[in-house]
Motif scaffolding. Structure first.
Motif, PDB file in Angstrom:
ATOM      1  N   ASP A  51      17.584 -14.531 -12.470  1.00 32.32           N
ATOM      2  CA  ASP A  51      18.708 -14.467 -11.814  1.00 32.32           C
ATOM      3  C   ASP A  51      18.482 -13.635 -10.348  1.00 32.32           C
ATOM      4  O   ASP A  51      18.089 -12.146 -10.413  1.00 32.32           O
ATOM      5  N   ILE A  52      18.271 -14.296  -9.142  1.00 32.98           N
ATOM      6  CA  ILE A  52      18.120 -13.825  -8.189  1.00 32.98           C
ATOM      7  C   ILE A  52      19.027 -12.836  -7.425  1.00 32.98           C
ATOM      8  O   ILE A  52      18.767 -12.094  -6.668  1.00 32.98           O
ATOM      9  N   SER A  53      20.303 -12.728  -7.941  1.00 32.58           N
ATOM     10  CA  SER A  53      21.231 -11.842  -7.452  1.00 32.58           C
ATOM     11  C   SER A  53      20.885 -10.681  -7.858  1.00 32.58           C
ATOM     12  O   SER A  53      21.509  -9.511  -7.250  1.00 32.58           O
ATOM     13  N   LEU A  54      20.182 -10.467  -8.898  1.00 37.24           N
ATOM     14  CA  LEU A  54      19.585  -9.045  -9.375  1.00 37.24           C
ATOM     15  C   LEU A  54      18.558  -8.483  -8.495  1.00 37.24           C
ATOM     16  O   LEU A  54      18.195  -7.364  -8.434  1.00 37.24           O
ATOM     17  N   VAL A  55      18.000  -9.335  -7.480  1.00 38.04           N
ATOM     18  CA  VAL A  55      16.996  -8.839  -6.613  1.00 38.04           C
ATOM     19  C   VAL A  55      17.711  -8.414  -5.114  1.00 38.04           C
ATOM     20  O   VAL A  55      18.415  -9.064  -4.595  1.00 38.04           O
TER      21      VAL A  55
END
Length: 646
Positions: free
Chosen positions: A449-453
C-alpha cells in the motif's frame, strides 16, 4: 538493363558533352566496372545481400521497367520518335505521343501492323494448341517463330518501299530503317578504361550494378522453381561478372539475364547451359553472314517486337491481388516502385523499393508482436480422455485464427504466460518490456500500500494515490491476484543481446517493485546456447536470490551505497527478509528428467540388453531449473510453485 545504359549515356553526354566519350566507350566501361563489382561480390560469397530485397520490390521494379520501355517504343511505332525526348519519364512520353499522333508517318503501317500480327499469331497458335492437344508442341514452335516471321515480312515490305528511293542528305528514307550494321567483330581488344569516365559514372554504378544483380537473380530463381532446382547466388554472380568483364574485350555492353529468352529456352526443353553455345554460334553466323539483310529492317517493326517482348514482364493483376492478400504492406512497396518508375525514373523507383523494403524490415524487427497466453484442453474427435492435453493460445480471441466461443482459461492466479514473436534485441526489447509490465500491472494488485509511504519517498513517475487518500486502490483490489511468476516462451527468440538482457532485468525489477515480493521468471523453449548463456549472465534461470547487477552495462559508474537510492523504504531488496517468505528455492521436482521414476527398471533392463547403453538423467542442466524444455512444463512448474508460496 538496356534502358539504364541508355539513361547513363544520356546523362554523361548532357553533363560532359557528346564529343568527349562515345556511347560505345561509355557502355563498354560500364560493363567492365559493373562486371568487376558483381564478380567481386560472388567471389567474396556475399551474394546473400540480394535477399534483403523482397519479391514484390523486384516485381515492382520489373513492372516499372516494362512500362517505361513500352512507353519509349510507342513513338517509334508511329515514326514520331524524333519529335520529342523518348527517354523522359513515361507519363511525359505518353502525353507527347498523344499530342503528336497527327504527325505519324508511313512507319505506323509497319509498326501497328507488326504488333497486331504478333499478338494475333500468339492467340491463334494458343487456340490451336487447346483445340488439338496432340499437336500442341508443333503449334508451340510455330508460335515462338512468330517474331522471326513478322520481322522477315516487314523487312521484305520495307525493301519493296525503299529500294527505288534515293536517301536524303542525311541518308534517311521515307520510312525509318536500321541501315548499315557492321559485320563481325571489328574491335576485339583490350577495352579502353578512362579514369575520368569512371568518376563520371560513379553516381550511377550502384543502380546499374543493382539492376544487373536483380534481373539475373530474379530470373534464375524463377526458372529454378519451375524446373525443380535451387540456385547458388554466388555462382550466378560469378558467372554474370565473368560474362561482363570478358565481354568488354569483344565490345559488349552490360549483359544480364533475360526473361523472354530464358522462358523460350525452358519451353523448348533446354536443360543445361550448353544451349548458350548454340545461341552464340547462331549470333556469330548472323553477324558475319546476315548483316546485309539487316539494312532494311524497319525501326517500327523492331519497336513492335520490343513492345511485344517486354509487355509480358508487367505483373498480371492476379499476382498483384495475391500480393495484397499475402501482405498489404508489400503490395504498397510494389505499387510505390511502379508509380515512382512511371512518374519519375527507373533509378528512383529502385531506390524507393529498396528503402521501403528495408524500412518494413526494421519496423517488423522493432515492433514485433507478442501475446499473453491461456490454456485450452484439447482431445481427439472420439472424446478419449487419455489423449487430452493442454495447448496454449492467446487470451484475446481472433475469429480469423480460432473459434471465439471456445473458453480459454488463464494460468493460475498470479502466473502470466507471454510468447515472444521475434528475437529479443535492442530495437524491440524496450517495447516488449513496456507491453509486459503494463499488462501485468493492469491485471494484478500492488503488493504494498503505497499510501503508507511518504510523498517525498515515492518515485516521481509512480506517485500512487493523491494526497489525503487513506488507502491505495491498486493494493486493496481483492479481485486481482498478487504477481507470482512470469513464464516467457522463447521458441521464436533466436538472438538475445546485451540491451535485451538489460530490459529483462528492468522488467524483473519493475515487477518485483510492483509486487513487493520475489517474482519468478521461467523460460521455455530456449533453442540457442547463446541465448541461454546471455540469460544466465543476466541472473536468470538459476533460481538463486542474488540477481547480480541491476545494470548489465552501466553508463554511469555505481554511486556510494548510502546515496544510491533515496527511496529505500519503497525499493525492494531481494536479499532482505520478507514477511511473505524468503526467495523460493528449487527442488528435484522442478527438474525435467529424461524418463519417469516408475519406468526406471524397464529402462535399465532395456539399456543393459542394448549394444549402446544410455544413462538416465536431467534433460536440461540442474543448475538452471527455471529453464524448461517446453511451455507446458514451464507453466506447470510456475503454477505449482505459486501455489506452494501462497
Amino acid at each position: 538493363m538496356s534502358l539504364e545504359v541508355a539513361n547513363i549515356i544520356k546523362y554523361i553526354h548532357n553533363h560532359h558533352g557528346e564529343d568527349r566519350w562515345s556511347a560505345v566507350q561509355i557502355a563498354i566501361t560500364l560493363a567492365f566496372i559493373c562486371g568487376f563489382i558483381v564478380l567481386g561480390i560472388g567471389l567474396l560469397r556475399i551474394g546473400w545481400l540480394v535477399e534483403f530485397i523482397p519479391t514484390p520490390a523486384v516485381a515492382g521494379f520489373m513492372t516499372g521497367s516494362a512500362i517505361t520501355i513500352v512507353c519509349s517504343q510507342v513513338p517509334g511505332l508511329f515514326g514520331i520518335q524524333n519529335l520529342f525526348d523518348t527517354r523522359a519519364s513515361p507519363y511525359k512520353v505518353i502525353i507527347n505521343t498523344l499530342k503528336n499522333l497527327g504527325h505519324s508517318k508511313k512507319d505506323a503501317a509497319f509498326g501497328v501492323t507488326g504488333l497486331f500480327g504478333l499478338y494475333f499469331l500468339r492467340w491463334f497458335f494458343d487456340f490451336l494448341s487447346r483445340r488439338y492437344p496432340s499437336r500442341s508442341r508443333l503449334f508451340f514452335y510455330l508460335s515462338v517463330m512468330r517474331n522471326a516471321f513478322v520481322i522477315i515480312i516487314l523487312t521484305l515490305a520495307a525493301w519493296g518501299v525503299v529500294r527505288h528511293e534515293k536517301p536524303d542528305k542525311k541518308g534517311n528514307y521515307s520510312i525509318s530503317i536500321l541501315k548499315t550494321v557492321p559485320r563481325g567483330f571489328k574491335h576485339i581488344g583490350q577495352p579502353v578504361i578512362d579514369p575520368e569516365l569512371l568518376r563520371a559514372l560513379g553516381s550511377h554504378l550502384f543502380v546499374a550494378t543493382l539492376i544487373l544483380l536483380l534481373e539475373h537473380i530474379a530470373i534464375s530463381k524463377s526458372f529454378g522453381r519451375l524446373n525443380g532446382y535451387k540456385i547458388n547466388p554466388n555462382q550466378e554472380l560469378i558467372a554474370i561478372g565473368v560474362t561482363n568483364t570478358v565481354g568488354t574485350v569483344f565490345g559488349a555492353y552490360p549483359a544480364t539475364g533475360s526473361f523472354s529468352r530464358s522462358a523460350l529456352k525452358s519451353k523448348c526443353g533446354v536443360r543445361t547451359p550448353a544451349a548458350g553455345w548454340v545461341t552464340g554460334l547462331v549470333v556469330i553466323v548472323a553477324l558475319y553472314g546476315l548483316t546485309d539483310a539487316f539494312f532494311f529492317i524497319p525501326s517500327a517493326g523492331l519497336s513492335a517486337i520490343i513492345i511485344h517482348a517486354v509487355a509480358d514482364l508487367v505483373t498480371p493483376p492476379s499476382q498483384v491481388y495475391r500480393f495484397w492478400l499475402i501482405s498489404p504492406l508489400e503490395f504498397i512497396i510494389w505499387a510505390a516502385a511502379v508509380l515512382v518508375s512511371v512518374f519519375a525514373t527507373i533509378e528512383y523507383g529502385i531506390y524507393t523499393s529498396i528503402i521501403l523494403s528495408l524500412l518494413l524490415l526494421l519496423i517488423r524487427v522493432a515492433r514485433p508482436g507478442g501475446q499473453f497466453l491461456g490454456k485450452v484442453k484439447i482431445h481427439s474427435d472420439d472424446g478419449t480422455v487419455q489423449d487430452a492435453r493442454d495447448v496454449f493460445v492467446p487470451l484475446e480471441a481472433d475469429p480469423k485464427l480460432r473459434n471465439p466461443h471456445v473458453l480459454v482459461e488463464p494460468a493460475a492466479p498470479g502466473v502470466f504466460i507471454f510468447r515472444l514473436e521475434e528475437s529479443f534485441t535492442f530495437p524491440n526489447s524496450s517495447l516488449i518490456n513496456s507491453t509486459v509490465v503494463d499488462y501485468i500491472k493492469e491485471h494484478t494488485k500492488r503488493g504494498k500500500d503505497i499510501s503508507l509511504v511518504r510523498l517525498v519517498d515515492r518515485p516521481w513517475n509512480d506517485p500512487g494515490p493523491r494526497r489525503g487518500t487513506k488507502v491505495d486502490p491498486a493494493a486493496v483490489d481483492d479481485k486481482k491476484p498478487l504477481l507470482k511468476a512470469l513464464v516467457l516462451d522463447f521458441a521464436a527468440v533466436g538472438n538475445l543481446d546485451t540491451t535485451g538482457v538489460q530490459n529483462l532485468v528492468d522488467t524483473r525489477t519493475e515487477l518485483e517493485k510492483w509486487a513487493d515480493a520475489p517474482v519468478e521468471f521461467h523460460f521455455a523453449n530456449i533453442l540457442s546456447p547463446w541465448v541461454r548463456r546471455a540469460l544466465v549472465a543476466g541472473g536468470f534461470g538459476t533460481g538463486s536470490g542474488d540477481h547480480g547487477a541491476v545494470e548489465v552495462a552501466p553508463v554511469v559508474p555505481p554511486q556510494n551505497e548510502d546515496y544510491a537510492d533515496a527511496n529505500q523504504d519503497w525499493r525492494y531488496e531481494p536479499n532482505s527478509s520478507h514477511p511473505k517468505g524468503s526467495r523460493p528455492t528449487t527442488s528435484d521436482k522442478d527438474v525435467e528428467r529424461g524418463s519417469e521414476d516408475e519406468d526406471k527398471a524397464a529402462y535399465h533392463k532395456q539399456a543393459n540388453n542394448s549394444a549402446h547403453s544410455s544413462v538416465e538423467g536431467p534433460l536440461l542442466s540442474t543448475l538452471t531449473p527455471f529453464f524448461h524444455v517446453d511451455l507446458a512444463s514451464a507453466v506447470r512448474h510456475a503454477e505449482s510453485r505459486a501455489k506452494r508460496s501462497a
